[in-house]
Design a protein around this motif. Structure first.
Motif, PDB file in Angstrom:
ATOM      1  N   GLU A  62      -3.161   9.033  -5.954  1.00 41.42           N
ATOM      2  CA  GLU A  62      -2.951   7.767  -6.664  1.00 41.42           C
ATOM      3  C   GLU A  62      -2.095   6.811  -5.842  1.00 41.42           C
ATOM      4  O   GLU A  62      -2.363   5.622  -5.788  1.00 41.42           O
ATOM      5  CB  GLU A  62      -2.287   8.015  -8.020  1.00 41.42           C
ATOM      6  N   HIS A  63      -1.068   7.349  -5.205  1.00 42.98           N
ATOM      7  CA  HIS A  63      -0.181   6.513  -4.394  1.00 42.98           C
ATOM      8  C   HIS A  63      -0.944   5.910  -3.217  1.00 42.98           C
ATOM      9  O   HIS A  63      -0.804   4.720  -2.915  1.00 42.98           O
ATOM     10  CB  HIS A  63       1.014   7.335  -3.906  1.00 42.98           C
ATOM     11  N   GLN A  64      -1.747   6.712  -2.530  1.00 37.37           N
ATOM     12  CA  GLN A  64      -2.542   6.202  -1.408  1.00 37.37           C
ATOM     13  C   GLN A  64      -3.532   5.155  -1.898  1.00 37.37           C
ATOM     14  O   GLN A  64      -3.726   4.117  -1.252  1.00 37.37           O
ATOM     15  CB  GLN A  64      -3.292   7.346  -0.729  1.00 37.37           C
ATOM     16  N   ARG A  65      -4.139   5.390  -3.047  1.00 36.97           N
ATOM     17  CA  ARG A  65      -5.103   4.445  -3.603  1.00 36.97           C
ATOM     18  C   ARG A  65      -4.443   3.099  -3.888  1.00 36.97           C
ATOM     19  O   ARG A  65      -4.961   2.043  -3.533  1.00 36.97           O
ATOM     20  CB  ARG A  65      -5.708   5.039  -4.875  1.00 36.97           C
ATOM     21  N   ARG A  66      -3.284   3.141  -4.508  1.00 35.88           N
ATOM     22  CA  ARG A  66      -2.566   1.894  -4.821  1.00 35.88           C
ATOM     23  C   ARG A  66      -2.131   1.175  -3.551  1.00 35.88           C
ATOM     24  O   ARG A  66      -2.279  -0.042  -3.422  1.00 35.88           O
ATOM     25  CB  ARG A  66      -1.347   2.189  -5.687  1.00 35.88           C
ATOM     26  N   THR A  67      -1.582   1.925  -2.598  1.00 33.69           N
ATOM     27  CA  THR A  67      -1.096   1.341  -1.351  1.00 33.69           C
ATOM     28  C   THR A  67      -2.239   0.709  -0.565  1.00 33.69           C
ATOM     29  O   THR A  67      -2.140  -0.436  -0.108  1.00 33.69           O
ATOM     30  CB  THR A  67      -0.393   2.405  -0.492  1.00 33.69           C
ATOM     31  N   LEU A  68      -3.333   1.436  -0.414  1.00 36.83           N
ATOM     32  CA  LEU A  68      -4.475   0.913   0.351  1.00 36.83           C
ATOM     33  C   LEU A  68      -5.131  -0.265  -0.354  1.00 36.83           C
ATOM     34  O   LEU A  68      -5.562  -1.215   0.299  1.00 36.83           O
ATOM     35  CB  LEU A  68      -5.494   2.028   0.600  1.00 36.83           C
ATOM     36  N   THR A  69      -5.201  -0.227  -1.673  1.00 32.91           N
ATOM     37  CA  THR A  69      -5.765  -1.361  -2.411  1.00 32.91           C
ATOM     38  C   THR A  69      -4.932  -2.611  -2.159  1.00 32.91           C
ATOM     39  O   THR A  69      -5.471  -3.688  -1.932  1.00 32.91           O
ATOM     40  CB  THR A  69      -5.831  -1.047  -3.917  1.00 32.91           C
ATOM     41  N   GLY A  70      -3.626  -2.461  -2.161  1.00 33.44           N
ATOM     42  CA  GLY A  70      -2.751  -3.601  -1.891  1.00 33.44           C
ATOM     43  C   GLY A  70      -2.865  -4.103  -0.464  1.00 33.44           C
ATOM     44  O   GLY A  70      -2.891  -5.302  -0.208  1.00 33.44           O
ATOM     45  N   MET A  71      -2.951  -3.176   0.493  1.00 35.75           N
ATOM     46  CA  MET A  71      -3.021  -3.567   1.902  1.00 35.75           C
ATOM     47  C   MET A  71      -4.368  -4.172   2.275  1.00 35.75           C
ATOM     48  O   MET A  71      -4.438  -5.072   3.111  1.00 35.75           O
ATOM     49  CB  MET A  71      -2.741  -2.357   2.788  1.00 35.75           C
ATOM     50  N   LEU A  72      -5.434  -3.668   1.670  1.00 39.18           N
ATOM     51  CA  LEU A  72      -6.774  -4.126   2.035  1.00 39.18           C
ATOM     52  C   LEU A  72      -7.262  -5.288   1.179  1.00 39.18           C
ATOM     53  O   LEU A  72      -8.235  -5.950   1.534  1.00 39.18           O
ATOM     54  CB  LEU A  72      -7.768  -2.954   1.942  1.00 39.18           C
ATOM     55  N   GLY A  73      -6.634  -5.512   0.041  1.00 37.15           N
ATOM     56  CA  GLY A  73      -7.019  -6.627  -0.814  1.00 37.15           C
ATOM     57  C   GLY A  73      -8.300  -6.383  -1.597  1.00 37.15           C
ATOM     58  O   GLY A  73      -8.906  -7.322  -2.103  1.00 37.15           O
ATOM     59  N   ARG A  74      -8.708  -5.154  -1.710  1.00 35.53           N
ATOM     60  CA  ARG A  74      -9.903  -4.771  -2.470  1.00 35.53           C
ATOM     61  C   ARG A  74      -9.744  -3.315  -2.875  1.00 35.53           C
ATOM     62  O   ARG A  74      -8.934  -2.612  -2.303  1.00 35.53           O
ATOM     63  CB  ARG A  74     -11.173  -4.985  -1.665  1.00 35.53           C
ATOM     64  N   PRO A  75     -10.483  -2.846  -3.876  1.00 34.70           N
ATOM     65  CA  PRO A  75     -10.314  -1.465  -4.329  1.00 34.70           C
ATOM     66  C   PRO A  75     -10.581  -0.458  -3.214  1.00 34.70           C
ATOM     67  O   PRO A  75     -11.543  -0.575  -2.465  1.00 34.70           O
ATOM     68  CB  PRO A  75     -11.358  -1.311  -5.435  1.00 34.70           C
ATOM     69  N   ALA A  76      -9.710   0.528  -3.121  1.00 31.83           N
ATOM     70  CA  ALA A  76      -9.878   1.652  -2.200  1.00 31.83           C
ATOM     71  C   ALA A  76     -10.041   2.897  -3.062  1.00 31.83           C
ATOM     72  O   ALA A  76      -9.163   3.214  -3.862  1.00 31.83           O
ATOM     73  CB  ALA A  76      -8.672   1.788  -1.286  1.00 31.83           C
ATOM     74  N   VAL A  77     -11.175   3.574  -2.938  1.00 36.61           N
ATOM     75  CA  VAL A  77     -11.477   4.731  -3.780  1.00 36.61           C
ATOM     76  C   VAL A  77     -11.992   5.884  -2.935  1.00 36.61           C
ATOM     77  O   VAL A  77     -12.425   5.696  -1.806  1.00 36.61           O
ATOM     78  CB  VAL A  77     -12.501   4.381  -4.879  1.00 36.61           C
ATOM     79  N   SER A  78     -11.961   7.070  -3.511  1.00 42.44           N
ATOM     80  CA  SER A  78     -12.490   8.258  -2.848  1.00 42.44           C
ATOM     81  C   SER A  78     -13.974   8.392  -3.151  1.00 42.44           C
ATOM     82  O   SER A  78     -14.434   8.028  -4.239  1.00 42.44           O
ATOM     83  CB  SER A  78     -11.789   9.509  -3.355  1.00 42.44           C
ATOM     84  N   LEU A  79     -14.701   8.957  -2.224  1.00 36.99           N
ATOM     85  CA  LEU A  79     -16.117   9.221  -2.429  1.00 36.99           C
ATOM     86  C   LEU A  79     -16.326  10.157  -3.606  1.00 36.99           C
ATOM     87  O   LEU A  79     -17.251   9.976  -4.393  1.00 36.99           O
ATOM     88  CB  LEU A  79     -16.730   9.809  -1.153  1.00 36.99           C
TER      89      LEU A  79
END
Length: 157
Positions: free
Chosen positions: A121-138
């Motif tokens: 969850e932490h990686q998902r939130r961090t990457l979503t913020g850094m990339l400016g779009r949803p970051a999800v696992s396959l």
């Protein structure tokens, strides 16, 4: 004599409710343009096959993979020396690779970033913020519909 115990006046850390967490990462995988990102060890020799398989699975669900990016760990001599060190637990990728993914997303006008590896969850939130779009696992995308809704993702046919 002891003083009476006082109530802790610090505000409790507020955790967003489950529906609020779901809204943050919800997107429809059908018809979306995505960037597929793989993170593999140098020991994993068939990473190209895994990436192709993931792209096929996404295409079968109506998602267009516009860019594929791979980060391999321990391939170079410097990388082999760093294999004993932990990778970035914050982003899963190196800082330079996160910038590369963000640039690829902007150029391809991608709707989301899908990681072949599982994200916390932490990686998902961090990457979503850094990339400016949803970051999800396959794995979150490939779950059956009822489980994906439970995990916060909507797969609409």
């Amino acid at each position: 004599m002891h003083q009476p115990r006082r109530r802790d006046r610090r505000l409790a850390r507020r955790v967003p409710s489950e529906p609020a967490q779901r809204r943050a990462f919800r997107f429809s995988a059908v018809g979306a343009d995505v960037v597929l990102v793989g993170y593999f060890s140098a020991k994993q020799k068939d990473f190209e096959t895994l990436m192709a398989s993931a792209a096929r699975e996404l295409a079968a669900r109506g998602t267009r993979v516009v860019v594929q990016i791979v980060q391999r760990r321990g391939v170079s001599a410097g990388g082999v020396r760093k294999m004993g060190l932990p990778y970035s637990s914050r982003t899963l990728l190196s800082h330079g690779k996160v910038r590369e993914v963000a640039q690829a997303c902007d150029q391809a006008n991608a709707d989301a970033v899908i990681f072949v590896a599982s994200l916390t969850e932490h990686q998902r939130r961090t990457l979503t913020g850094m990339l400016g779009r949803p970051a999800v696992s396959l794995s979150d995308i490939l779950l059956p519909t009822d489980s994906s809704l439970k995990a916060g993702f909507r797969n609409t046919p």
